[in-house]
Design an enzyme around this catalytic site. Structure first.
Site: not given
Length: 449
Positions: A112-114, A116
């Site tokens: 999950p990229c949230q 960053f």
């Protein structure tokens, strides 16, 4: 040669499609989002609940192997086919040690990229949604030959760069466990010492490379900047030069400019039945002429970037008088008109003759007009009374085309959830480049061993 893969954070299936297209057979998938799981199940994966015992999954894979040996995907006469297992729910409850004996070729995923992302609150490593530690645990449990890890460019921001460097060192030495209670900075120092000492077993060491990519450079009709970590187990002796050649750019912005100015772009579309007003051709050509000096000189051997017009070619035209949220245009799945599209300062539409803007998940709405497209025809603006290009929301199918998803890949959930899955996915063509590079590198290493 067929190879095997395991994918975590599988989402709506971008990397899943990519690895299948490049010859990988899925042994296991994991995803927690309900609608994404429904999408994967609808595309021939069998679901198992969170916490499923490893021996249950191992027995299921044995059944798949038996089917393959019989040359049939049907378990027994009258029974439905068995499909690769998808374990739904929290990856932290997924025991993957049963896969080690299968000598998995590829572990892939986009944690999950949230934590960053520029679009989020950017808590980084302090965010509970940071799932990189689970990728490293999976490496320890599976011992794959290669790892692909995709994420947002936000990881390269100065504030996150030290942590991102640490992530790469942790992937280099995933079996050097972080001491309980230690900060990541303390663990990073320990990793640096071990790397400098060069005393770690090569079978427990990975050679990691970082690749900053724009998906448009690989034939994706979209500007999408990402960072990909590619890792190979050090004992395999993978040729790093071969890998670099395999992930080199295939398309360029300069080549697109040449085809537009030279006319081949327009001829190609007209040959395929597109009716483009001369007014549009003249306007777009003029814009590219004015921008030409800002373009980098592209390699003549590269293909041109693909545009939004390329992506939607062949789809039925949406009747903007019928934006009713329900009618599939000419029966094409997910090709449904949606009302209410607006453009204003800071919220501008996609232009047909450029790659689309980055497809975003839009958890709190998409602020930059990324889901709106400008059309060729002119309409009278109700407020100004002047003629302007018509615009509308992109359909889910058009957005899937921009993500290079196969038209036959079905998606689950209401429109917002389908768009979210697409925004979180890896474009299939981009995934193909990197999964194909893994396959080529492993084939080469095994031939030389």
């Amino acid at each position: 040669m067929e190879r095997t893969s395991v994918e975590l954070f599988a989402g709506g299936g971008g990397l899943v499609q990519a690895s299948a297209k490049t010859g990988f057979r899925h042994l296991l998938l994991n995803e927690s989002a309900k609608r994404a799981c429904e999408t994967l199940e609808g595309n021939h994966f069998d679901t198992f609940p969170e916490g499923t015992a490893p021996d249950v999954l191992a027995k299921w894979l044995d059944g798949l192997d038996e089917q393959r040996e019989r040359g049939s995907w049907v378990a027994d006469a009258g029974e439905r086919p068995l499909y690769p297992p998808l374990v739904t729910g929290d990856v932290r409850r997924l025991d993957m040690t049963f896969l080690r004996e299968r000598k998995v070729d590829l572990l892939a995923g986009g944690p999950p990229c949230q934590p960053f992302s520029l679009g989020g609150v950017a808590k980084g490593d302090e965010d509970a949604r940071n799932m990189f530690p689970e990728m490293f645990r999976a490496v320890r449990e599976i011992r794959p030959k290669a790892v692909i890890c995709e994420n947002v460019r936000g990881l390269l921001r100065p504030s996150f760069k030290p942590y991102f460097d640490y992530i790469q060192r942790e992937l280099t030495l995933p079996f050097v466990r972080r001491r309980y209670g230690a900060t990541w900075q303390e663990h990073d120092r320990a990793l640096r010492e071990r790397i400098e000492a060069k005393d770690t077993d090569p079978a427990e060491t990975y050679k990691v490379t970082q690749h900053e990519v724009n998906a448009a450079d690989y034939g994706v009709p979209q500007i999408r900047n990402r960072v990909i970590l590619l890792a190979f187990r050090a004992d395999l002796g993978v040729d790093s030069d071969l890998v670099e050649r395999a992930v080199a750019h295939t398309h360029s912005r300069a080549a697109l400019t040449r085809t537009i100015l030279g006319g081949s772009y327009w001829r190609r579309h007209k040959e395929k039945g597109a009716k483009i007003p001369q007014r549009v051709i003249d306007l777009v050509t003029s814009r590219y002429e004015n921008e030409q000096l800002t373009f980098e000189s592209g390699d003549d051997e590269l293909e041109p970037w693909l545009t939004l017009r390329d992506a939607v070619l062949g789809l039925p035209k949406i009747d903007t008088r019928m934006l009713d949220k329900t009618t599939e245009q000419q029966g094409v799945p997910d090709h449904i008109g949606w009302p209410g599209a607006r453009i204003y300062h800071g919220h501008t539409p996609n232009e047909l003759d450029r790659p689309a803007k980055t497809v975003k998940a839009g958890v709190h709405g998409v602020p930059g007009g990324e889901s709106v497209m400008q059309l060729d025809n002119l309409v009278v603006d109700e407020e100004t009374g002047q003629r302007r290009p018509e615009h509308r929301y992109m359909t889910v199918r058009e957005t899937a085309r921009v993500m290079t998803f196969a038209d036959g890949w079905s998606m689950a959930g209401p429109r917002g959830e389908r768009m979210r899955q697409l925004g979180n996915a890896v474009p299939v063509k981009l995934g193909e480049i990197f999964t194909s590079a893994v396959a080529k590198a492993l084939d080469d290493a095994e031939r030389r061993s």
